[in-house]
Motif scaffolding. Sequence first.
Motif, PDB file in Angstrom:
ATOM      1  N   ASP A 192      -1.413   4.404  -1.147  1.00  0.00           N
ATOM      2  CA  ASP A 192      -2.838   4.180  -1.368  1.00  0.00           C
ATOM      3  C   ASP A 192      -3.223   3.112  -0.357  1.00  0.00           C
ATOM      4  O   ASP A 192      -3.164   1.918  -0.627  1.00  0.00           O
ATOM      5  N   GLN A 239      -9.835   5.596   1.930  1.00  0.00           N
ATOM      6  CA  GLN A 239      -8.477   5.376   1.447  1.00  0.00           C
ATOM      7  C   GLN A 239      -7.634   6.602   1.782  1.00  0.00           C
ATOM      8  O   GLN A 239      -8.094   7.726   1.625  1.00  0.00           O
ATOM      9  N   THR A 247       0.823  -1.220   0.000  1.00  0.00           N
ATOM     10  CA  THR A 247       0.000   0.000   0.000  1.00  0.00           C
ATOM     11  C   THR A 247       0.849   1.259   0.000  1.00  0.00           C
ATOM     12  O   THR A 247       0.328   2.348  -0.204  1.00  0.00           O
ATOM     13  N   PRO A 250      -5.688   1.511   2.785  1.00  0.00           N
ATOM     14  CA  PRO A 250      -7.061   1.468   3.296  1.00  0.00           C
ATOM     15  C   PRO A 250      -7.182   2.037   4.706  1.00  0.00           C
ATOM     16  O   PRO A 250      -6.272   1.915   5.527  1.00  0.00           O
TER      17      PRO A 250
END
Length: 186
Positions: A80, A96, A53, A82
């Motif tokens: 990016d 996000q 991420t 969560p």
Amino acid sequence: MNNRRMKNGILLLLLLFVLTLISLGHAHYSLGKEKVTHLRFFYQENLNGDHPTTVLVAKPKGTTVNASNLAPFGAVSVLDTPLTEGQDPNSKVVGQAQGLSVSVGQDKPMSVFMVDFGFTSGEFNGSSISVLSRNPILETDRELAIVGGRGKFRMARGFVNLHRNYINVTSGVVIVEHNVTVFHYE
């Protein structure tokens, strides 16, 4: 003649200043009533694996990135990540975090965090909070500044208190609790 032009110029500047103040005053009143909202969510970062991420996109020439030097001075990462309701990575995703982080600490890891917390469910679906702040990444508890937002958080300001709940350097998993206080207009 020059004195007259100077006086006219000063009067014109004063008139523009007064008109600007009036227009700013009207803009303020048209935003509605200011309110404060408190939010809590968890940032689920994964630095490794098939679906990281956060990804390192630039680093200074001649530096290595490893478990003891995750963020060398000058490194740039994009993210990016969560945002979830609970600490469990399988809990409901509420948004996000998208943006970038620049390592600015020469002596100890420090980053400048530029990120948009975009919400994808609930009351604030489609709205976001913008953060631009220094982030001492090795500290368990820290605070970031909210500098704006969009949707229901238009003209937002406030702060985010972060608490690192979990870190595993080997797996690259980091879970950070975010407690947000945001001032915005209804």
